[in-house]
Motif scaffolding. Structure first.
Motif, PDB file in Angstrom:
ATOM      1  N   ALA A 164       6.045  48.030  18.291  1.00 47.78           N
ATOM      2  CA  ALA A 164       6.388  47.859  19.706  1.00 47.78           C
ATOM      3  C   ALA A 164       6.883  46.441  19.973  1.00 47.78           C
ATOM      4  O   ALA A 164       7.834  46.236  20.739  1.00 47.78           O
ATOM      5  CB  ALA A 164       5.176  48.178  20.578  1.00 47.78           C
ATOM      6  N   ALA A 165       6.238  45.457  19.323  1.00 47.13           N
ATOM      7  CA  ALA A 165       6.652  44.068  19.498  1.00 47.13           C
ATOM      8  C   ALA A 165       8.015  43.816  18.863  1.00 47.13           C
ATOM      9  O   ALA A 165       8.842  43.081  19.409  1.00 47.13           O
ATOM     10  CB  ALA A 165       5.605  43.142  18.886  1.00 47.13           C
ATOM     11  N   SER A 166       8.259  44.433  17.718  1.00 46.67           N
ATOM     12  CA  SER A 166       9.501  44.195  16.989  1.00 46.67           C
ATOM     13  C   SER A 166      10.691  44.933  17.600  1.00 46.67           C
ATOM     14  O   SER A 166      11.820  44.431  17.554  1.00 46.67           O
ATOM     15  CB  SER A 166       9.353  44.631  15.530  1.00 46.67           C
ATOM     16  OG  SER A 166       8.370  43.872  14.867  1.00 46.67           O
ATOM     17  N   LEU A 167      10.472  46.109  18.139  1.00 44.56           N
ATOM     18  CA  LEU A 167      11.575  46.969  18.552  1.00 44.56           C
ATOM     19  C   LEU A 167      11.860  46.952  20.047  1.00 44.56           C
ATOM     20  O   LEU A 167      12.874  47.490  20.489  1.00 44.56           O
ATOM     21  CB  LEU A 167      11.296  48.418  18.109  1.00 44.56           C
ATOM     22  CG  LEU A 167      11.047  48.610  16.607  1.00 44.56           C
ATOM     23  CD1 LEU A 167      10.811  50.084  16.288  1.00 44.56           C
ATOM     24  CD2 LEU A 167      12.203  48.065  15.779  1.00 44.56           C
ATOM     25  N   GLY A 168      10.955  46.362  20.836  1.00 41.47           N
ATOM     26  CA  GLY A 168      11.197  46.284  22.265  1.00 41.47           C
ATOM     27  C   GLY A 168      12.293  45.276  22.582  1.00 41.47           C
ATOM     28  O   GLY A 168      12.543  44.368  21.795  1.00 41.47           O
TER      29      GLY A 168
END
Length: 241
Positions: A164-168
């Motif tokens: 979630a942190a990488s792809l948001g």
């Protein structure tokens, strides 16, 4: 959900089948991936709105072929549900646990969700889609001799918020941790139901409903979270009497 294209791994039976059927009933185009061909063919015979493709989630070439087909046939992918898993929670006692058995469970339950998500990224970025990973309440609770399964499911919770942190902000990633979900259609005891705060054991549709919500635009502000769907049993104080 209408007109969305959703890929569901481990979609031929159990919770995965329930997910596929609920999404399809809400007019999503569902592509179910599983290694169990017989169950997959039975699924699509029962519900022709669902497409089935046999593929091993640990095989990069097989999953790539499925995604290439999705792109060619539909031109889009709006959601991924990483449900495929070796579902048996028990392993040999630690002193006799074979490394091969450990590695196999980690490969299917933890590494494969990362692989499938990676391969889906181009299409999901284009659609600003969503990923839902299926963990387990065993990520937070254990019985003896469940090291491999528990570790894989605990890792999947952590993988979900890391992704979630990488792809948001383009892609939302969440996790669902089911408790006791009955997919066997076998008669359960009254005590099995009574120990849940809801008074019953869960059904596949209970999990599928949460996934449907998380994939939808109604959940557009939700990412990096783990949702427990267990009838409240992990919040119940239990003392031996």
């Amino acid at each position: 959900m209408i007109n969305n294209v959703i890929l569901v791994t481990g979609g031929a039976k159990g919770i995965g089948r329930g997910i596929c059927e609920l999404l399809a009933s809400n007019e999503a185009t569902v592509v179910a991936v599983d290694i169990d061909e017989d169950a997959g063919f039975e699924l699509v015979a029962h519900d022709p709105r669902i497409r089935f493709r046999r593929a091993d989630v640990t095989s990069e070439s097989e999953i790539s072929a499925v995604i290439t087909e999705i792109q060619a046939q539909f031109g889009r992918l709006d959601g991924l549900v990483n449900n495929a898993a070796i579902a048996t929670p028990y392993n040999a006692p630690v002193e006799s646990l074979e490394l091969h058995d450990w590695n196999q469970i980690i490969a299917v339950n933890l590494t494969a969700p990362l692989l499938v998500a990676k391969l889906c990224l181009p299409l999901l970025k284009e659609s600003k889609g969503s990923i839902v990973n299926i963990s387990s309440t065993r990520a937070a609770q254990s019985e003896p001799n469940t090291e491999a399964y528990s570790a894989s499911k605990g890792g999947l919770v952590s993988l979900s918020h890391a992704l979630a942190a990488s792809l948001g902000p383009d892609i939302r990633v969440n996790c669902v941790s089911p408790g006791w979900i009955d997919t066997s259609n076998e008669e359960l005891r009254a005590v099995d139901h009574a120990q849940h705060l809801t008074g019953r054991v869960g059904q596949a549709n209970d999990v599928a409903s949460m996934i449907k919500y998380l994939l939808s635009t109604d959940a557009s502000f939700i990412t990096g979270q783990n949702f427990t769907v267990d009838g409240g049993i992990t919040k119940k104080m239990i003392y031996a009497e």
